[in-house]
Design a protein around this motif. Structure first.
Motif, PDB file in Angstrom:
ATOM      1  N   THR A 149      -0.765  12.407  13.370  1.00  0.00           N
ATOM      2  CA  THR A 149      -0.943  12.547  11.925  1.00  0.00           C
ATOM      3  C   THR A 149       0.274  12.047  11.159  1.00  0.00           C
ATOM      4  OG1 THR A 149      -2.377  14.462  12.289  1.00  0.00           O
ATOM      5  CG2 THR A 149      -1.441  14.200  10.081  1.00  0.00           C
ATOM      6  N   VAL A 150       1.454  12.558  11.504  1.00  0.00           N
ATOM      7  CA  VAL A 150       2.675  12.158  10.798  1.00  0.00           C
ATOM      8  C   VAL A 150       2.954  10.672  11.016  1.00  0.00           C
ATOM      9  CG1 VAL A 150       5.178  12.512  10.662  1.00  0.00           C
ATOM     10  CG2 VAL A 150       3.654  14.470  10.826  1.00  0.00           C
ATOM     11  N   LEU A 155       3.174   7.942   8.018  1.00  0.00           N
ATOM     12  CA  LEU A 155       4.390   7.151   7.830  1.00  0.00           C
ATOM     13  C   LEU A 155       4.127   5.652   7.978  1.00  0.00           C
ATOM     14  CD1 LEU A 155       7.128   9.261   9.638  1.00  0.00           C
ATOM     15  CD2 LEU A 155       6.876   8.864   7.192  1.00  0.00           C
ATOM     16  N   LEU A 156       3.298   5.270   8.930  1.00  0.00           N
ATOM     17  CA  LEU A 156       2.986   3.859   9.123  1.00  0.00           C
ATOM     18  C   LEU A 156       2.272   3.283   7.899  1.00  0.00           C
ATOM     19  CD1 LEU A 156       2.861   1.306  10.910  1.00  0.00           C
ATOM     20  CD2 LEU A 156       0.661   2.169  11.744  1.00  0.00           C
ATOM     21  N   VAL A 157       1.270   3.995   7.390  1.00  0.00           N
ATOM     22  CA  VAL A 157       0.529   3.514   6.228  1.00  0.00           C
ATOM     23  C   VAL A 157       1.445   3.453   5.005  1.00  0.00           C
ATOM     24  CG1 VAL A 157      -1.341   4.099   4.622  1.00  0.00           C
ATOM     25  CG2 VAL A 157      -1.729   4.215   7.084  1.00  0.00           C
ATOM     26  N   ALA A 158       2.288   4.477   4.816  1.00  0.00           N
ATOM     27  CA  ALA A 158       3.206   4.481   3.673  1.00  0.00           C
ATOM     28  C   ALA A 158       4.213   3.343   3.783  1.00  0.00           C
ATOM     29  CB  ALA A 158       3.920   5.821   3.588  1.00  0.00           C
ATOM     30  N   TRP A 159       4.705   3.109   4.992  1.00  0.00           N
ATOM     31  CA  TRP A 159       5.663   2.014   5.202  1.00  0.00           C
ATOM     32  C   TRP A 159       5.017   0.664   4.916  1.00  0.00           C
ATOM     33  CZ3 TRP A 159       5.776  -1.452   9.615  1.00  0.00           C
ATOM     34  CH2 TRP A 159       6.891  -2.291   9.624  1.00  0.00           C
ATOM     35  N   LEU A 160       3.827   0.442   5.450  1.00  0.00           N
ATOM     36  CA  LEU A 160       3.132  -0.824   5.224  1.00  0.00           C
ATOM     37  C   LEU A 160       2.782  -1.016   3.749  1.00  0.00           C
ATOM     38  CD1 LEU A 160       0.749  -0.975   8.324  1.00  0.00           C
ATOM     39  CD2 LEU A 160       2.749  -2.412   7.870  1.00  0.00           C
ATOM     40  N   ALA A 161       2.310   0.053   3.106  1.00  0.00           N
ATOM     41  CA  ALA A 161       1.951  -0.046   1.687  1.00  0.00           C
ATOM     42  C   ALA A 161       3.174  -0.340   0.829  1.00  0.00           C
ATOM     43  CB  ALA A 161       1.275   1.238   1.228  1.00  0.00           C
TER      44      ALA A 161
END
Length: 137
Positions: A38-39, A43-49
């Motif tokens: 989950t975390v 974090l991956l989606v937030a970083w990519l976005a």
């Protein structure tokens, strides 16, 4: 025609069982696996976005976890150490399950020691990992 009720054994309730380290390790394995997924996904989606949104958005994302000089702030340390501890606990528990799958380690004393060893390993490995990361600073 009514059938006679079958006298089957009842499933044991949690209040019957004596809580042990093997139960704690089993629950911790599930929690750490779900937590890391989950975390890590968030974090991956937030970083990519943030990377796709531009330099300013990426700077805001980095600012959540780092200080101005590039070191980690308290949020960065909490997330980093928490994910590292989760990783090592999940890994140690997985190795323990691999050993149990071979048929070894089911004796009560050995099972309890193996369960406790997963916690000891995860704490020591996390301390060693973060000591290694921070020695150069």
């Amino acid at each position: 025609m009514a059938s006679k009720p079958v006298n089957r054994p009842l499933s044991p309730h949690l209040s019957i069982w004596k809580w042990g380290p093997h139960m704690t390790v089993s629950i911790a394995h599930r929690v750490t696996g779900s937590g890391m997924a989950t975390v890590g996904s968030i974090l991956l989606v937030a970083w990519l976005a943030s990377a796709a949104a531009g330099e300013e958005a990426y700077g805001v994302f980095r600012g959540l976890f780092t200080t101005a000089d590039g070191g980690l702030n308290i949020v960065g340390y909490v997330l980093g150490i928490g994910l590292t501890l989760s990783f090592f606990q999940h890994m140690a528990s997985g190795v323990r399950h691999l050993v149990l799958d071979t048929g070894a380690g089911y004796e009560l004393k050995r099972n309890k020691m193996g369960a406790q060893a997963t916690f000891a390993f995860s704490i020591l490995a996390t301390l060693a990992f973060w000591a290694f990361l921070t020695v150069g600073k």
